[in-house]
Scaffold this motif. Structure first.
Motif, short mmCIF file in Angstrom:
data_model
loop_
_atom_site.label_atom_id
_atom_site.label_comp_id
_atom_site.label_asym_id
_atom_site.label_seq_id
_atom_site.Cartn_x
_atom_site.Cartn_y
_atom_site.Cartn_z
N GLN A 8 0.83 -1.20 0.00
CA GLN A 8 0.00 0.00 0.00
C GLN A 8 0.86 1.25 0.00
OE1 GLN A 8 -2.81 -0.26 3.29
NE2 GLN A 8 -4.48 -0.50 1.84
N LEU A 9 1.94 1.24 0.77
CA LEU A 9 2.79 2.41 0.89
C LEU A 9 3.58 2.70 -0.37
CD1 LEU A 9 4.15 1.83 4.52
CD2 LEU A 9 2.52 3.59 3.81
N HIS A 10 3.99 1.66 -1.09
CA HIS A 10 4.88 1.85 -2.23
C HIS A 10 4.18 1.81 -3.58
CE1 HIS A 10 8.25 0.18 0.56
NE2 HIS A 10 8.02 1.45 0.77
N VAL A 11 3.03 1.15 -3.65
CA VAL A 11 2.35 0.99 -4.95
C VAL A 11 1.14 1.91 -5.08
CG1 VAL A 11 1.18 -0.65 -6.47
CG2 VAL A 11 3.16 -1.39 -5.14
N TYR A 12 0.42 2.10 -3.98
CA TYR A 12 -0.80 2.90 -4.02
C TYR A 12 -0.60 4.23 -3.30
CZ TYR A 12 -2.69 -1.65 -5.32
OH TYR A 12 -2.90 -2.84 -5.95
N ASP A 13 -1.35 5.25 -3.74
CA ASP A 13 -1.19 6.58 -3.15
C ASP A 13 -1.91 6.73 -1.83
OD1 ASP A 13 0.31 7.34 -5.34
OD2 ASP A 13 -1.38 8.26 -6.40
N VAL A 14 -2.98 5.94 -1.61
CA VAL A 14 -3.83 6.15 -0.44
C VAL A 14 -3.65 5.00 0.56
CG1 VAL A 14 -6.19 6.44 0.40
CG2 VAL A 14 -5.52 7.42 -1.79
N THR A 15 -3.38 5.34 1.81
CA THR A 15 -3.26 4.37 2.90
C THR A 15 -4.11 4.85 4.07
OG1 THR A 15 -1.00 3.79 2.26
CG2 THR A 15 -1.69 3.21 4.49
N ASN A 16 -5.07 4.04 4.49
CA ASN A 16 -5.95 4.38 5.61
C ASN A 16 -6.59 5.76 5.45
OD1 ASN A 16 -5.08 1.94 6.58
ND2 ASN A 16 -4.00 2.76 8.35
N VAL A 38 0.39 5.87 10.15
CA VAL A 38 0.56 6.64 8.92
C VAL A 38 1.35 7.91 9.22
CG1 VAL A 38 -0.60 7.90 7.08
CG2 VAL A 38 -1.53 5.72 7.86
N ARG A 39 0.99 8.57 10.30
CA ARG A 39 1.72 9.78 10.70
C ARG A 39 3.19 9.45 10.96
NH1 ARG A 39 0.72 13.55 16.13
NH2 ARG A 39 2.73 14.63 16.00
N GLU A 40 3.45 8.35 11.69
CA GLU A 40 4.82 7.99 12.01
C GLU A 40 5.63 7.69 10.75
OE1 GLU A 40 6.27 7.91 15.22
OE2 GLU A 40 4.47 9.09 15.51
N TYR A 41 4.99 7.00 9.80
CA TYR A 41 5.70 6.65 8.56
C TYR A 41 6.03 7.89 7.73
CZ TYR A 41 6.87 4.37 4.17
OH TYR A 41 7.52 3.95 3.03
N LEU A 42 5.06 8.78 7.59
CA LEU A 42 5.31 9.99 6.80
C LEU A 42 6.36 10.88 7.45
CD1 LEU A 42 1.72 10.99 5.63
CD2 LEU A 42 3.52 9.90 4.31
N LYS A 43 6.34 10.93 8.77
CA LYS A 43 7.36 11.72 9.46
C LYS A 43 8.73 11.12 9.25
CE LYS A 43 8.62 13.50 14.01
NZ LYS A 43 8.26 13.55 15.45
#
Length: 536
Positions: free
Chosen positions: A405-413, A466-471
């Motif tokens: 989801q994180l690498h192939v698709y733009d939307v996660t949760n 999601v917040r932790e990953y983007l940060k």
């Protein structure tokens, strides 16, 4: 390109049968206790004290304490093992050689080629990843059916991976170059070796496609582990590939499952980590049923147990691996004569169990032997039922998030990651402008900043993992604007937390006020440690 070594003997794995000798006798003479005298003694005569070899160079260890350093060798085995000085001392170690068994490599038409590094100096660093790209046989359409290691320097070789390269690639320099854990242009795993393994033999129904209609180039990646940071090591190891024009019924691929985020606290007897390749993701990944022929667990030296299980409609239907006594030095392959069917919508769950009682600091996921991993490698077929044939097949997790989801698709949760950090996008322009106008990076909390921060924290991209990953991505990207953005929206963290705690204790007596102050001080310290350690 490589060299044909069909008659050259391959590296064999062995198991040692130990007798009481050298260090064992000294340990017995010391009353089976770790004494200062035993620590400073050099039982095997190789120039290193027993304490140095076991991670206690200053001889300060006591029972139930944690050693100062990682053990680097065995205090009863003299090294270099077969050297003129050490050889006679190591006669007590009896090796029972286990030859590589794969009947298919002796069938008519099977060819082989050995890909080797030219003699290369091993850097005086503990962890080294190097890569070299080779051209594969392209005079026909072949299946790669087996691989065996060619180990030149066993003292530094940690593992070897062979990655197939999609499309045409530039082989690059004629010598190995430093690379990351995964080469950027070659991502499909088609072969591998690790300590204790003597080779891989594909299931009779599958092969990895190479040649005119398959991979035309492959990258051979080495992980050299040099804990002593010696500068006098060289290596020219490699891998022998066995391939045949008599192709099997199915093209194969390797699916990687497991956890990409590890944070193992020190001093624990048991730490469990879970990962899931979810029903939603297998529905996206698979266009039809695939079949597993082989499964392989991979952790490092803290690993104690690993399990990979298959679920359908929430019910476990297969145990793919069940390794209750995991040992990195004695890998165990799970192979299935009857392939295991996986349908779109099935789940594959991975559990890794660690023992960190020997550690004094937190262990993270990483490429060094002193770091940890939690992965499983599944050989699957047919390749035609995979929707992402041109991409690496990683159905892993980052905490609770799917890496696909994180690498192939733009939307996660519900979070559109590309939109969220695009401050000029119509969906973000207004709120991001207010953040930059109302807040200051690395500064005191401004009163006008609180309201805009409260609003943006309701955004899906500011929730949970999601917040932790983007940060994490922002911190690793070195994008100044993104770093400023996160610094601004976190500038009021402590004030807003204090405000929340005051509201919770409103109307209480002085005891409540003192509790609020103590909690505030504790949270301040925790937030500081998280920022310094987790995002170092």
């Amino acid at each position: 390109m490589g060299e044909d070594r069909s008659n050259r003997s391959q590296k064999k794995s062995f198991k040692a049968v130990f007798k009481i000798y050298s260090f064992g006798k000294d340990f017995d003479a010391a009353g089976k206790k770790w004494t200062q005298e035993l620590c400073r003694k050099d039982s095997d005569g190789d120039g290193k004290t027993n304490g140095e070899e076991l991670g206690d160079p200053n001889c300060v260890w006591r029972e139930n304490a944690i050693p100062d350093k990682n053990a680097i060798s065995h205090p009863g085995v003299c090294k270099p093992f077969n050297g003129s000085f050490c050889g006679p001392k190591n006669t007590w170690v009896t090796c029972e050689l286990e030859s590589f068994k794969c009947d298919a490599i002796n069938q008519p038409g099977v060819k082989n080629i050995t890909l080797r590094y030219n003699e290369t100096r091993v850097p005086s660093k503990e962890t080294n990843y190097f890569c070299k790209t080779f051209e594969l046989p392209n005079d026909g359409d072949y299946h790669l059916i087996a691989t065996t290691p060619y180990i030149d320097n066993e003292y530094v070789m940690h593992h070897i991976l062979l990655f197939g390269c999609n499309g045409s690639v530039n082989p690059g320099k004629p010598f190995p170059v430093r690379c990351g854990m995964t080469p950027s242009s070659c991502l499909a795993i088609i072969g591998g070796w690790t300590v204790g393994s003597n080779g891989e033999c594909a299931h009779k129904d599958v092969g990895f496609r190479i040649g005119q209609n398959g991979f035309k180039f492959a990258t051979l990646q080495f992980h050299w582990n040099n804990p002593e940071r010696r500068s006098d090591y060289n290596d020219s190891s490699g891998m022998t590939l066995y391939y045949t024009p008599n192709r099997r019924p199915n093209d194969a691929a390797i699916l990687v499952v497991g956890q990409d985020y590890l944070e193992i606290p020190p001093g624990k007897d048991r730490v469990e980590v879970d990962a899931i390749c979810s029903a939603d993701i297998t529905s996206r990944l698979l266009s039809g049923p695939v079949y597993i022929t082989r499964a392989f667990n991979h952790m490092h030296y803290l690993g104690r147990e690993e399990y990979i299980e298959q679920y359908r409609n929430g019910v476990k239907i297969n145990t793919l691996t069940n390794n209750r006594q995991y040992s990195y030095d004695r890998p165990r392959m799970s192979e299935y004569d009857t392939s295991i069917e996986v349908l779109p919508g099935d789940e594959i769950r991975t559990k890794c169990v660690y023992k960190s009682s020997s550690k004094s600091v937190t262990t993270f996921k990483g490429d060094a032997t002193s770091d940890e991993m939690c992965y499983g490698f599944l050989a699957i077929h047919p390749l035609s039922n995979l929707r992402f044939q041109s991409q690496s097949l990683y159905c892993t997790s980052w905490k609770s998030l799917s890496t696909i989801q994180l690498h192939v698709y733009d939307v996660t949760n519900g979070c559109n990651r590309k939109t969220f950090l695009n401050f000029w996008h119509p969906d973000m322009a207004n709120i991001s402008r207010r953040v930059f106008q109302s807040c200051r990076p690395l500064s005191m909390c401004l009163e006008e900043c609180k309201d805009v921060v409260k609003e943006i924290r309701r955004h899906p991209c500011m929730q949970g993992d999601v917040r932790e990953y983007l940060k994490m991505e922002a911190l690793q990207s070195h994008n100044i604007e993104n770093l400023q953005f996160y610094s601004m929206i976190e500038s009021c963290d402590l004030e807003m937390l204090q405000e929340t705690m005051k509201n919770q204790t409103k109307g209480n007596t002085n005891d409540g006020s003192r509790l609020s102050l103590h909690l505030f001080m504790l949270v301040t310290l925790l937030l500081f440690c998280i920022f310094k350690v987790r995002y170092r």
